[in-house]
Design a protein around this motif. Sequence first.
Motif, PDB file in Angstrom:
ATOM      1  N   ASP A 101      36.839  71.588  28.238  1.00  0.00           N
ATOM      2  CA  ASP A 101      36.476  72.156  26.836  1.00  0.00           C
ATOM      3  C   ASP A 101      35.110  72.713  27.408  1.00  0.00           C
ATOM      4  O   ASP A 101      33.908  71.970  27.318  1.00  0.00           O
ATOM      5  CB  ASP A 101      36.200  71.109  25.882  1.00  0.00           C
ATOM      6  N   VAL A 102      35.254  74.242  27.521  1.00  0.00           N
ATOM      7  CA  VAL A 102      34.097  74.928  27.917  1.00  0.00           C
ATOM      8  C   VAL A 102      32.607  74.780  26.785  1.00  0.00           C
ATOM      9  O   VAL A 102      31.618  74.812  27.289  1.00  0.00           O
ATOM     10  CB  VAL A 102      34.511  76.349  28.134  1.00  0.00           C
ATOM     11  N   ARG A 103      33.257  74.463  25.659  1.00  0.00           N
ATOM     12  CA  ARG A 103      32.019  74.486  24.782  1.00  0.00           C
ATOM     13  C   ARG A 103      30.948  73.317  24.736  1.00  0.00           C
ATOM     14  O   ARG A 103      29.995  73.252  24.492  1.00  0.00           O
ATOM     15  CB  ARG A 103      32.498  74.775  23.337  1.00  0.00           C
ATOM     16  N   THR A 104      31.843  72.128  25.151  1.00  0.00           N
ATOM     17  CA  THR A 104      31.076  70.917  25.134  1.00  0.00           C
ATOM     18  C   THR A 104      30.826  70.318  26.410  1.00  0.00           C
ATOM     19  O   THR A 104      30.402  69.490  26.832  1.00  0.00           O
ATOM     20  CB  THR A 104      31.859  69.544  24.392  1.00  0.00           C
ATOM     21  N   HIS A 105      31.462  70.936  27.557  1.00  0.00           N
ATOM     22  CA  HIS A 105      31.402  70.938  28.931  1.00  0.00           C
ATOM     23  C   HIS A 105      31.923  69.410  29.374  1.00  0.00           C
ATOM     24  O   HIS A 105      31.287  68.517  30.093  1.00  0.00           O
ATOM     25  CB  HIS A 105      29.781  71.050  29.184  1.00  0.00           C
TER      26      HIS A 105
ATOM     27  N   LYS B  32      50.199  57.459  24.616  1.00  0.00           N
ATOM     28  CA  LYS B  32      49.031  56.848  24.371  1.00  0.00           C
ATOM     29  C   LYS B  32      48.078  57.824  25.195  1.00  0.00           C
ATOM     30  O   LYS B  32      47.316  57.410  26.085  1.00  0.00           O
ATOM     31  CB  LYS B  32      48.648  55.526  24.886  1.00  0.00           C
ATOM     32  N   THR B  33      47.901  58.911  24.811  1.00  0.00           N
ATOM     33  CA  THR B  33      47.197  60.049  25.521  1.00  0.00           C
ATOM     34  C   THR B  33      46.875  61.213  24.416  1.00  0.00           C
ATOM     35  O   THR B  33      46.757  60.917  23.195  1.00  0.00           O
ATOM     36  CB  THR B  33      47.925  60.799  26.587  1.00  0.00           C
ATOM     37  N   PHE B  34      46.237  62.299  24.955  1.00  0.00           N
ATOM     38  CA  PHE B  34      45.927  63.504  24.143  1.00  0.00           C
ATOM     39  C   PHE B  34      47.139  63.943  23.622  1.00  0.00           C
ATOM     40  O   PHE B  34      48.217  64.183  24.147  1.00  0.00           O
ATOM     41  CB  PHE B  34      44.925  64.394  24.910  1.00  0.00           C
ATOM     42  N   ALA B  35      46.900  64.934  22.687  1.00  0.00           N
ATOM     43  CA  ALA B  35      48.218  65.617  21.799  1.00  0.00           C
ATOM     44  C   ALA B  35      48.130  67.151  22.220  1.00  0.00           C
ATOM     45  O   ALA B  35      46.936  67.628  22.215  1.00  0.00           O
ATOM     46  CB  ALA B  35      48.060  65.412  20.414  1.00  0.00           C
ATOM     47  N   GLY B  36      49.172  67.462  22.398  1.00  0.00           N
ATOM     48  CA  GLY B  36      49.442  69.194  22.655  1.00  0.00           C
ATOM     49  C   GLY B  36      49.977  69.774  21.384  1.00  0.00           C
ATOM     50  O   GLY B  36      49.936  69.058  20.410  1.00  0.00           O
TER      51      GLY B  36
ATOM     52  N   ARG C  43      45.077  73.255  21.161  1.00  0.00           N
ATOM     53  CA  ARG C  43      45.081  74.677  21.366  1.00  0.00           C
ATOM     54  C   ARG C  43      43.823  75.046  22.498  1.00  0.00           C
ATOM     55  O   ARG C  43      43.845  75.729  23.374  1.00  0.00           O
ATOM     56  CB  ARG C  43      45.256  75.671  20.281  1.00  0.00           C
ATOM     57  N   THR C  44      42.772  74.610  21.777  1.00  0.00           N
ATOM     58  CA  THR C  44      41.403  75.151  22.726  1.00  0.00           C
ATOM     59  C   THR C  44      41.230  74.462  23.898  1.00  0.00           C
ATOM     60  O   THR C  44      40.420  74.931  24.636  1.00  0.00           O
ATOM     61  CB  THR C  44      40.249  75.003  21.398  1.00  0.00           C
TER      62      THR C  44
END
Length: 341
Positions: free
Chosen positions: A224-228, A242-246, A265-266
């Motif tokens: 995530d380039v905005r939050t590094h 049990k992970t991140f959603a796409g 998406r981002t």
Amino acid sequence: MKRVIFGEARVFVVSLLLLLMPAMVFAQAGQIKPGAPPIEQPLVSEGDFAVRLGSALAVTTTDDEVEAESRLGELGIAPRNGWIADYPVTPDIIVELQNSLVEAVASGKLLLSKDEAHKKLSDVVAEFGLALKPYTAGAIYEPTPASCENYPNPAVVEKSYTSEGAPVVTYYCPPPDYYSLYAWVPYPFWWSDLWFPGFFILHDFHRVVHVHRKVSVITNHFNDVRTHRVFRVDPVERSRGKTFAGIGVTRPKDYIQTGVPRGERTIFNAPRALKMPAGGAATPPVRGGERVSPVLRGGEKIAPAPRGGERITPPSGGVRISPPSGGVRTSPPSGGGRERR
């Protein structure tokens, strides 16, 4: 005189066979059983797969990965945790896609019969050099211990790791020196007519590959380039939901939250551009050539993330696995590849 000549000829033939025998034995041991998967599963990203699947199902004609994933997601056709463009298609994802196709047909969102939908999915799977088939003996899979019973001779597997680098996804037990680099996903499946209780996948990977004359990224690390910040998709937890959603998840709150709006998406389907070396095009490596491919974090090359001090114990009750010196085993009693009777 004839007896002497015949005797000398016989000695010569026997000597020649003795000289050739090591090469003959090596050639036999170096072969993988016909119809068995290669040491490294062919790598294809979810984004590339979504483009081809959308076209095969006649629901989209786009070459854009995010558009294809979005359209399939609208129809309820997606892996369990949604589409993540650069994540590799693994056996459990194929099964999840088949299950979602069945639901899309049953709900009337996909105007095909179940058999037609299965056939189109199978065609796309085969198109990418995969021979994966769902294991349908039961809907719930009990965790199965990793097995080091392999079709290829373990010495051949180790030689492949040494010369070509550690594969991202493999169905065969890694050599002892590489074992701690891998996660074991106990998800049964068929490769052609061979049954496997699960597969091995690197804990951390970032590869650049050619798929159908296209340069693609295969990774489980996303920036995530905005939050590094860097987000890692855990291969084992992904199979458990049990992970991140796409893209395509209907209840994103059931998954790990990134705290970033539209993170599916981002972050996990963000546009990216491959940096080309000066004066030429990028040349993707074949299996990296390194023991473990580095991860790119904000353009900086770093070592793979450590396992947080966790000690990885090889299978078989913690006993260190030593490759046997025998030939190819064709009927393992528990995993590693079993012939369908």
